[in-house]
Structure formats: C-alpha cells, structure tokens
Design an enzyme around this catalytic site. Structure first.
Site, PDB file in Angstrom:
ATOM      1  N   GLU A 178       0.805  -1.233   0.000  1.00 17.71           N
ATOM      2  CA  GLU A 178       0.000   0.000   0.000  1.00 17.71           C
ATOM      3  C   GLU A 178       0.834   1.276   0.000  1.00 17.71           C
ATOM      4  O   GLU A 178       0.650   2.140   0.851  1.00 17.71           O
ATOM      5  CB  GLU A 178      -0.953  -0.006   1.201  1.00 17.71           C
ATOM      6  CG  GLU A 178      -1.901  -1.191   1.201  1.00 17.71           C
ATOM      7  CD  GLU A 178      -2.858  -1.195   2.397  1.00 17.71           C
ATOM      8  OE1 GLU A 178      -2.645  -0.414   3.328  1.00 17.71           O
ATOM      9  OE2 GLU A 178      -3.806  -1.992   2.364  1.00 17.71           O
ATOM     10  N   GLU A 294      -5.589 -11.094  -1.024  1.00 21.23           N
ATOM     11  CA  GLU A 294      -6.384 -10.920   0.200  1.00 21.23           C
ATOM     12  C   GLU A 294      -7.879 -10.960  -0.102  1.00 21.23           C
ATOM     13  O   GLU A 294      -8.652 -10.132   0.372  1.00 21.23           O
ATOM     14  CB  GLU A 294      -6.027  -9.587   0.878  1.00 21.23           C
ATOM     15  CG  GLU A 294      -4.552  -9.429   1.185  1.00 21.23           C
ATOM     16  CD  GLU A 294      -4.213  -8.143   1.933  1.00 21.23           C
ATOM     17  OE1 GLU A 294      -5.124  -7.508   2.512  1.00 21.23           O
ATOM     18  OE2 GLU A 294      -3.028  -7.773   1.942  1.00 21.23           O
TER      19      GLU A 294
HETATM   20  C1  XIL Z   1      -5.526  -6.749   8.686  1.00 21.83           C
HETATM   21  C2  XIL Z   1      -5.518  -7.921   9.655  1.00 21.83           C
HETATM   22  O1  XIL Z   1      -6.177  -9.023   9.106  1.00 21.83           O
HETATM   23  C3  XIL Z   1      -6.155  -7.488  10.931  1.00 21.83           C
HETATM   24  O2  XIL Z   1      -6.134  -8.528  11.874  1.00 21.83           O
HETATM   25  C4  XIL Z   1      -5.391  -6.266  11.439  1.00 21.83           C
HETATM   26  O3  XIL Z   1      -5.906  -5.816  12.593  1.00 21.83           O
HETATM   27  C5  XIL Z   1      -5.461  -5.153  10.422  1.00 21.83           C
HETATM   28  O4  XIL Z   1      -4.888  -5.634   9.242  1.00 21.83           O
HETATM   29  N1  XIL Z   1      -4.873  -5.008   3.971  1.00 21.83           N
HETATM   30  C6  XIL Z   1      -3.703  -5.606   4.374  1.00 21.83           C
HETATM   31  C7  XIL Z   1      -3.695  -6.459   5.560  1.00 21.83           C
HETATM   32  O5  XIL Z   1      -2.695  -5.518   3.656  1.00 21.83           O
HETATM   33  O6  XIL Z   1      -2.469  -6.424   6.246  1.00 21.83           O
HETATM   34  C8  XIL Z   1      -4.822  -6.125   6.512  1.00 21.83           C
HETATM   35  O7  XIL Z   1      -4.829  -7.091   7.539  1.00 21.83           O
HETATM   36  C9  XIL Z   1      -6.128  -6.085   5.769  1.00 21.83           C
HETATM   37  C10 XIL Z   1      -6.106  -5.021   4.715  1.00 21.83           C
END
Ligand code: XIL
Length: 384
Positions: A178, A294
């Site tokens: 990001e 994701e």
């Molecule tokens: C999320 C986790 O799953 C949560 O447990 C944490 O509190 C916040 O982050 N994009 C990403 C991930 O790249 O690292 C994030 O993960 C979700 C959004």
C-alpha cells in the site's frame, strides 16, 4: 453443495467402498491399506482431495490458499483440517508484520512466523510472508524511535534480518504494501508515509533490493489495495501503480509480481470487466506475475437473510474471479482467511449485529455458496 454431501453420513459407506476398491486394485489386504491412514480427515484429504479448492486450482496451474494467523491455526483443529483440505499455500496475516516481529527496537520474535512455516512444510505447501514495509502495524516503540537519521538503517536492517531468517524457504514476500494513495495528491501518487517522509520515493526500490540480496529465491511482490473497481480513486490508483511498476522494472529492480488485495464490496455493482482486464494485461506486459492476495467480500450492507446474503457474496466472487482468471499472468488466489469464524471483518459490526460471512467456509467450516463460486471459477479458468 459438493463438500456437504461428501462429508455427510455417506462417508462411512463410501469409505468402505473405497477400501475394497483400493484393496483389490493394489492387491494389498484391506487392513494394510487402511493402516496407513490415521484419521477420517486424512481419508477426506487423500481421497476427496480432487474436489477441494486446491486441487481445482492446481488442475489449472493455479495455487489457492489462505492467510491465517498462527493463533487460530494452532488452537482450532477443525480450522487446521479445513485448511489442509482446501489450501495449497499458507500466507501470514498478522504474524510477520512489524508489530508481531519487533517487541523492542533490538529484538526480533520469529516464533509465530516459524510456527506457520513449520505447519506449511509439514503439509508440503509453500508459505508466503506479509509484509516487510507498510505504513501500519508498527510496534508501540516505533514512533518514538524513528527519525530522519535512522530511518534507512531501521528499514534495511528489518528487511535484511527477516528475509535472511527465512531465506530459501519462502514462496514470496509482500515487500512493500500500500505505497500509493491518490488522495495525498502527489504527481507520482505515492502515499506520504513515515518511510516516504524520511527516505523519499526511492525507499520502495531500496526495499526490493535488500529483500533480493538476502533471499534471492523468494518471489518479490508489490502488494496494493483498492485496484479493482470502476471508481475514480481506484482508476487513479491503477494508473499510479502501473507507473510505479514500470519505473521499478525499468530500473532493474528485483520485483516479480503485483499483489492485488481484492477486498470486495458485496453491495456495490462497480466492477468494469474491461477496465480490470486491461489493467491486468498492462501489468502482465511488464513481465510481472499477478497474485490475488487478500480476497474476501464484505457483506456489511447486504441483507440479513443468510441465503440471500450468501448468494450475493458468491456472485461477487464469481464475477470477479471470472475476469481475473482469464489473465494467464495470474498465478495465485489467496483468501484473507478461510472460515467466517475467523475474519478481520468481525471487528466491524453490521447494523443488525449479524455475524459477517465474507469467506468460503461458514463458521462451522461448512462450504458456502462462496466456496462453490470459487470452485466454479477455477473449473472455468483457462489452464496456465
Ligand atoms: C488486517 C488484519 O487481518 C487485521 O487482523 C489487522 O488488525 C489489520 O490488518 N490489507 C492488508 C492487511 O494488507 O495487512 C490487513 O490485515 C487487511 C487489509
């Protein structure tokens, strides 16, 4: 649903039928064949495996898996069994972020990451790491310590130590996560993070170079959010991402893939298949692979009724994956979790307080329509 019927009462009958078939096919005694299998789960995994998500993906040259925190995988056998049955790759969720790895400025704690790696090795599947450089998930001490003079050392030492620790054992690393934010209004689209503030735009290239030096075997990935929809901000992010990737490639940066997070929104119809397809083709034309890193569907604004909700979530997955999987540069699909029992969305409440349902398995580990949608998308995907 396919798996529902497979793991229901018919299991014993089918198990017996298979014992007999196996015994006669191999010429071995029934007992001998059967002694090698120590549980129903092994049975399900070995003999119904052809229908699991990982097998359906593999049939097309794709890898399917999930990101799961160690704390869930280690305590919940049903989760672990469902994972083994369905997943061909394990990704870290929270366990390799800075706040997990760095309890103090001079200490690294690899215990959870090591556990996940051991778990993956035991299953003979690859493990991927998320994430070395991000603007979130810093330990409490970080803000008080980071400054202009030590930023480069802090970042490079972190990357070097972590990638060296796992060198030769990782499928891939999300090296930078990001780094783009169109709302920050820079002409290169870069997000004004602490790393950016102290190191300038080249911190991204530097991060990839340090990772490659210390783990030349891992696939190095730039991971980005909010890239898939036909929204002005996402169109800008796609353009900035392409420019960043193009710049990195033209400078000879060791970058191998784009990770597209793909947290989908259940209630919006804002996917433009052509724009998404064109973006994927542009990324591929840079010589990069593409990973869906994701995937899940947020159902916050979808109706309460479970049948309706599940079918809407499933149709979003099917619509998205059918476009994505047409692109041969896409190698991997990873969901952000596997079962609705453990999802990062459960911390945000729906207005009606109903539990959220963003993932392929429900909270009792039963396949939902979302599972079917992913399976169907793999079945319909062209072969790599
Ligand atoms: C999320 C986790 O799953 C949560 O447990 C944490 O509190 C916040 O982050 N994009 C990403 C991930 O790249 O690292 C994030 O993960 C979700 C959004």
């Amino acid at each position: 649903m396919v798996l529902d019927s497979m793991f229901s009462n018919s299991l014993i009958t089918r198990r017996n039928a298979l014992k007999i078939a196996l015994a006669s096919a191999t010429g071995m005694g029934v007992k001998k064949v059967w002694d090698n299998l120590d549980s129903e789960d092994v049975f399900a995994q070995e003999y119904f495996g052809l229908n699991s998500l990982k097998q359906r993906a593999a049939a097309k040259g794709l890898i399917y898996g999930a990101a799961i925190p160690k704390d869930y995988l280690a305590i919940d056998k049903k989760l672990a069994d469902s994972f083994v049955r369905n997943c061909g790759i394990l990704a870290s969720d929270t366990d390799l972020k800075w706040d997990a790895l760095r309890p103090t400025p001079d200490k690294f704690d690899f215990s959870k990451g090591d556990w996940l790696l051991r778990f993956a090795k035991k299953q003979n599947i690859p493990f991927r790491g998320h994430t070395l450089v991000w603007y979130q998930a810093f330990p409490k001490w970080f803000e008080g310590v980071l400054n202009r003079n030590n930023a480069e050392k802090l970042m490079t030492e972190h990357i070097a130590t972590v990638t060296k620790h796992y060198a030769g054992q990782m499928h891939s690393w999300d090296v930078v996560n990001e780094a783009i934010e169109p709302y920050h209004r820079r002409s290169d689209g870069l997000r004004e993070t602490s790393w950016f503030k102290f190191l300038g735009p080249d911190y991204i290239e530097l991060a990839f170079r340090i990772a490659a030096e210390n783990d030349p075997k891992a696939l190095l990935v730039y991971n980005e959010a909010s890239l898939v929809y036909d929204l002005r901000s996402q169109e800008m992010r796609r353009d900035f991402t392409l420019k960043l990737l193009d710049k990195l490639k033209s400078k000879g940066t060791p970058i191998h893939a784009l990770g597209i997070q793909s947290h989908l929104t259940g209630h919006l119809n804002i996917l433009d298949a052509k724009k998404l397809r064109d973006f994927l083709a542009d990324v591929a034309s840079l010589g990069l692979k593409i990973m869906i890193t994701e995937l899940d569907v947020n159902d916050f604004e979808l109706p309460f009724d479970i049948a309706t909700r599940d079918s809407l979530v499933a149709s979003k997955l099917e619509e998205f994956l059918s476009v994505i999987l047409e692109e041969r540069a896409v190698t991997t699909v990873i969901t952000w979790g596997l079962s609705d029992r453990y999802t990062w969305y459960s911390r945000y409440k729906r207005a009606d307080s109903a539990p959220v349902r963003p993932l392929p398995l429900d909270s009792d580990f039963k396949p939902k329509l979302a599972w079917d949608a992913i399976a169907k998308a793999f079945d319909n995907a062209p072969k790599r």
